[in-house]
Design a protein around this motif. Structure first.
Motif, mmCIF file in Angstrom:
data_model
loop_
_atom_site.group_PDB
_atom_site.id
_atom_site.type_symbol
_atom_site.label_atom_id
_atom_site.label_comp_id
_atom_site.label_asym_id
_atom_site.label_seq_id
_atom_site.Cartn_x
_atom_site.Cartn_y
_atom_site.Cartn_z
ATOM 1 N N VAL A 131 87.903 17.149 63.455
ATOM 2 C CA VAL A 131 86.753 16.843 64.318
ATOM 3 C C VAL A 131 86.725 15.348 64.654
ATOM 4 N N SER A 132 87.024 14.484 63.671
ATOM 5 C CA SER A 132 87.009 13.027 63.925
ATOM 6 C C SER A 132 88.034 12.625 64.965
ATOM 7 N N SER A 133 89.152 13.385 65.018
ATOM 8 C CA SER A 133 90.179 12.994 65.984
ATOM 9 C C SER A 133 90.045 13.777 67.300
ATOM 10 N N GLY A 134 88.869 14.387 67.501
ATOM 11 C CA GLY A 134 88.601 15.028 68.800
ATOM 12 C C GLY A 134 89.148 16.431 68.934
ATOM 13 N N GLY A 135 89.409 17.107 67.788
ATOM 14 C CA GLY A 135 89.960 18.468 67.842
ATOM 15 C C GLY A 135 88.895 19.550 67.910
ATOM 16 N N LEU A 136 89.363 20.797 67.989
ATOM 17 C CA LEU A 136 88.460 21.948 68.111
ATOM 18 C C LEU A 136 88.533 22.858 66.872
ATOM 19 N N VAL A 137 87.367 23.313 66.448
ATOM 20 C CA VAL A 137 87.267 24.159 65.265
ATOM 21 C C VAL A 137 86.474 25.421 65.610
ATOM 22 N N VAL A 138 87.022 26.581 65.301
ATOM 23 C CA VAL A 138 86.294 27.837 65.499
ATOM 24 C C VAL A 138 85.696 28.262 64.162
ATOM 25 N N PHE A 139 84.405 28.581 64.160
ATOM 26 C CA PHE A 139 83.755 28.935 62.892
ATOM 27 C C PHE A 139 82.687 30.007 63.107
ATOM 28 N N PRO A 140 82.392 30.767 62.009
ATOM 29 C CA PRO A 140 81.356 31.794 62.137
ATOM 30 C C PRO A 140 79.967 31.189 62.044
ATOM 31 N N THR A 141 79.009 31.759 62.751
ATOM 32 C CA THR A 141 77.599 31.442 62.522
ATOM 33 C C THR A 141 76.906 32.795 62.343
ATOM 34 N N GLU A 142 75.607 32.798 62.071
ATOM 35 C CA GLU A 142 74.928 34.087 61.900
ATOM 36 C C GLU A 142 74.783 34.833 63.227
ATOM 37 N N THR A 143 74.854 34.117 64.361
ATOM 38 C CA THR A 143 74.665 34.791 65.652
ATOM 39 C C THR A 143 75.994 35.352 66.160
ATOM 40 N N VAL A 144 76.891 34.457 66.602
ATOM 41 C CA VAL A 144 78.250 34.835 67.028
ATOM 42 C C VAL A 144 79.175 33.693 66.577
ATOM 43 N N GLU A 171 88.811 38.885 64.674
ATOM 44 C CA GLU A 171 89.848 39.358 65.604
ATOM 45 C C GLU A 171 89.562 38.898 67.028
ATOM 46 N N HIS A 172 88.282 38.854 67.399
ATOM 47 C CA HIS A 172 87.926 38.455 68.770
ATOM 48 C C HIS A 172 88.326 37.004 69.045
ATOM 49 N N VAL A 173 87.981 36.106 68.122
ATOM 50 C CA VAL A 173 88.317 34.689 68.360
ATOM 51 C C VAL A 173 89.825 34.486 68.289
ATOM 52 N N LYS A 174 90.457 35.267 67.430
ATOM 53 C CA LYS A 174 91.911 35.173 67.299
ATOM 54 C C LYS A 174 92.545 35.558 68.645
ATOM 55 N N SER A 175 92.039 36.617 69.242
ATOM 56 C CA SER A 175 92.666 37.066 70.486
ATOM 57 C C SER A 175 92.347 36.108 71.641
ATOM 58 N N ASP A 176 91.195 35.443 71.609
ATOM 59 C CA ASP A 176 90.848 34.519 72.707
ATOM 60 C C ASP A 176 91.457 33.118 72.539
ATOM 61 N N PHE A 177 91.593 32.649 71.297
ATOM 62 C CA PHE A 177 91.917 31.221 71.112
ATOM 63 C C PHE A 177 93.104 30.918 70.194
ATOM 64 N N ASP A 178 93.898 31.943 69.836
ATOM 65 C CA ASP A 178 95.024 31.686 68.935
ATOM 66 C C ASP A 178 95.921 30.590 69.510
ATOM 67 N N GLY A 179 96.155 29.537 68.747
ATOM 68 C CA GLY A 179 97.022 28.446 69.184
ATOM 69 C C GLY A 179 96.354 27.460 70.136
ATOM 70 N N LYS A 180 95.131 27.743 70.569
ATOM 71 C CA LYS A 180 94.463 26.849 71.529
ATOM 72 C C LYS A 180 93.432 25.938 70.866
ATOM 73 N N VAL A 181 93.205 26.149 69.560
ATOM 74 C CA VAL A 181 92.303 25.266 68.822
ATOM 75 C C VAL A 181 93.053 24.757 67.591
ATOM 76 N N ASP A 182 92.438 23.833 66.835
ATOM 77 C CA ASP A 182 93.153 23.224 65.716
ATOM 78 C C ASP A 182 92.909 23.927 64.389
ATOM 79 N N LEU A 183 91.751 24.571 64.283
ATOM 80 C CA LEU A 183 91.414 25.220 63.013
ATOM 81 C C LEU A 183 90.476 26.398 63.280
ATOM 82 N N MET A 184 90.666 27.473 62.518
ATOM 83 C CA MET A 184 89.768 28.634 62.630
ATOM 84 C C MET A 184 89.332 29.048 61.242
ATOM 85 N N ILE A 185 88.074 29.453 61.127
ATOM 86 C CA ILE A 185 87.594 29.979 59.851
ATOM 87 C C ILE A 185 87.224 31.444 60.032
#
Ligand code: AMP
Ligand code: MG
Length: 342
Positions: free
Chosen positions: A22-35, A155-169
């Motif tokens: 995040v400090s170096s301007g990257g993207l992180v996908v993470f779960p929240t209670e909504t989506v 699976e949804h975020v994986k199919s939309d953003f695999d390889g397009k973000v820096d980290l996924m949880i």
């Protein structure tokens, strides 16, 4: 791209990675209670721009800023109107986004050029830890390619953003399944901009007064919230949203299906409707009395239709009370704002 499991969120290595990315301007996908959310440093315009590119999101559609702690609120908003306090007290952390006047810490890239900013404190502990590890406010829209249903499974975020973000949880299935309620508190009477799990009734009961409901604003009217003018949540197939008595809706679906290739037909409905409908692809939303369960399955069902290449999707309209308002808001968008009355 790194992938971590939600249970590992407290490991120093995971927190450190989130901080560095995040400090170096990257993207992180993470779960929240909504989506699921796709997040970046809300104070870094270049990082924010990457979200718009990854999602294919129009740049005038503002992003919600997520905080881990209410004590940080005055770094991102200029003032807290009186009527915001009881709502913050009751529903934060949780699925309620409040729109305030923004400070200069929040760049125009986040607010879509507006002077206001939507703020939310998620109750999901993994989301909170992501924000704390980052050490900055995180702007995060729903983690889906723009125009597609929001992601409620990893699976949804994986199919939309695999390889397009820096980290996924990977946090498994989310608990609510609909995006947060959005309420503008900058006006003397608060304005509901997007219905969600914190319902209009809950807000009015907490405030003890009525609020303005702008969620029914039609596509061609001037939208109160930029997001309203975009046709969200649309699967590729044609969605028929049918309103009427249960028996009549079932008859309509059975009759209408007859002229179609059965492999191209899908029905998304509460359990009660499905026993009488004979077709190959049915998604059970759960019992109609349990709208919480139904809500968690809506986006998943719409995405399933795309996976199966379904061309004709039938969905019964649901009652609009309580959580039903938020569910119907999403279904109406999926159906291009058309309802078939039977
Ligand atoms: P998403 O991040 O995909 O859940 O979308 C955020 C929603 O919140 C969109 O519909 C935006 O239009 C709305 N929103 C965010 N910030 C503001 C704001 N400052 N004023 C009005 N609506 C907002
Ligand atoms: Mg969205």
């Amino acid at each position: 791209m790194k992938i971590y499991l939600d249970k590992d969120i407290n490991k120093p290595k995971v927190k450190e990675d989130i901080h560095k990315i995040v400090s170096s301007g990257g993207l992180v996908v993470f779960p929240t209670e909504t989506v699921y959310g796709i997040g970046a440093d809300a104070t870094n315009p270049n990082a924010v721009k990457k979200i718009f590119v990854a999602k294919g999101r129009p740049s005038d559609n503002p992003l919600i800023v997520h905080l881990a702690d209410q004590k940080d609120l005055l770094t991102v908003v200029k003032e807290i109107p009186k009527h915001a306090y009881p709502l913050m007290e009751k529903y934060w952390p949780g699925p309620l986004t409040l729109v305030f006047q923004k400070t200069d810490l929040i760049p125009k890239e986040v607010s879509g050029g507006l002077d206001t900013v939507g703020i939310r404190i998620p109750s999901n502990l993994v989301a909170q830890e992501v924000i704390r590890s980052a050490g900055v406010p995180i702007c995060a829209p729903s983690a889906n390619v723009s125009g597609k249903p929001s992601s409620t499974l990893f699976e949804h975020v994986k199919s939309d953003f695999d390889g397009k973000v820096d980290l996924m949880i990977d946090g498994g299935k989310v608990t609510i399944g609909l995006e947060s309620t959005v309420l503008d508190v900058t006006t003397p009477i608060p304005v509901l901009l997007r219905p969600g799990a914190i319902t209009k009734e809950m807000i009015e009961n907490t405030l003890g007064v009525g609020i303005i409901d702008a969620t029914e604003t039609k596509i061609n009217d001037i939208p109160r919230s930029p997001g309203m003018k975009y046709a969200h949540y649309a699967p590729t197939g044609n969605v028929s949203l049918i309103e009427g008595r249960k028996e009549d809706v079932i008859s309509y679906i059975i009759e209408n299906m007859k002229s179609k290739d059965i492999k191209e037909v899908g029905v998304i409905a509460p359990s009660e409707y499905l026993t009488d409908i004979d077709c190959m692809y049915k998604v059970d939303l759960g019992p109609i009395e349990d709208l919480n369960e139904v809500a968690t399955n809506i986006f998943l069902a719409l995405r399933q239709m795309d996976t199966l290449n379904i061309k004709y999707i039938y969905i019964p309209a649901l009652p609009k009370e309580g959580l039903g308002q938020a569910i119907m808001n999403r279904l109406l968008k999926a159906a291009g704002n058309q309802v078939i009355h039977v």
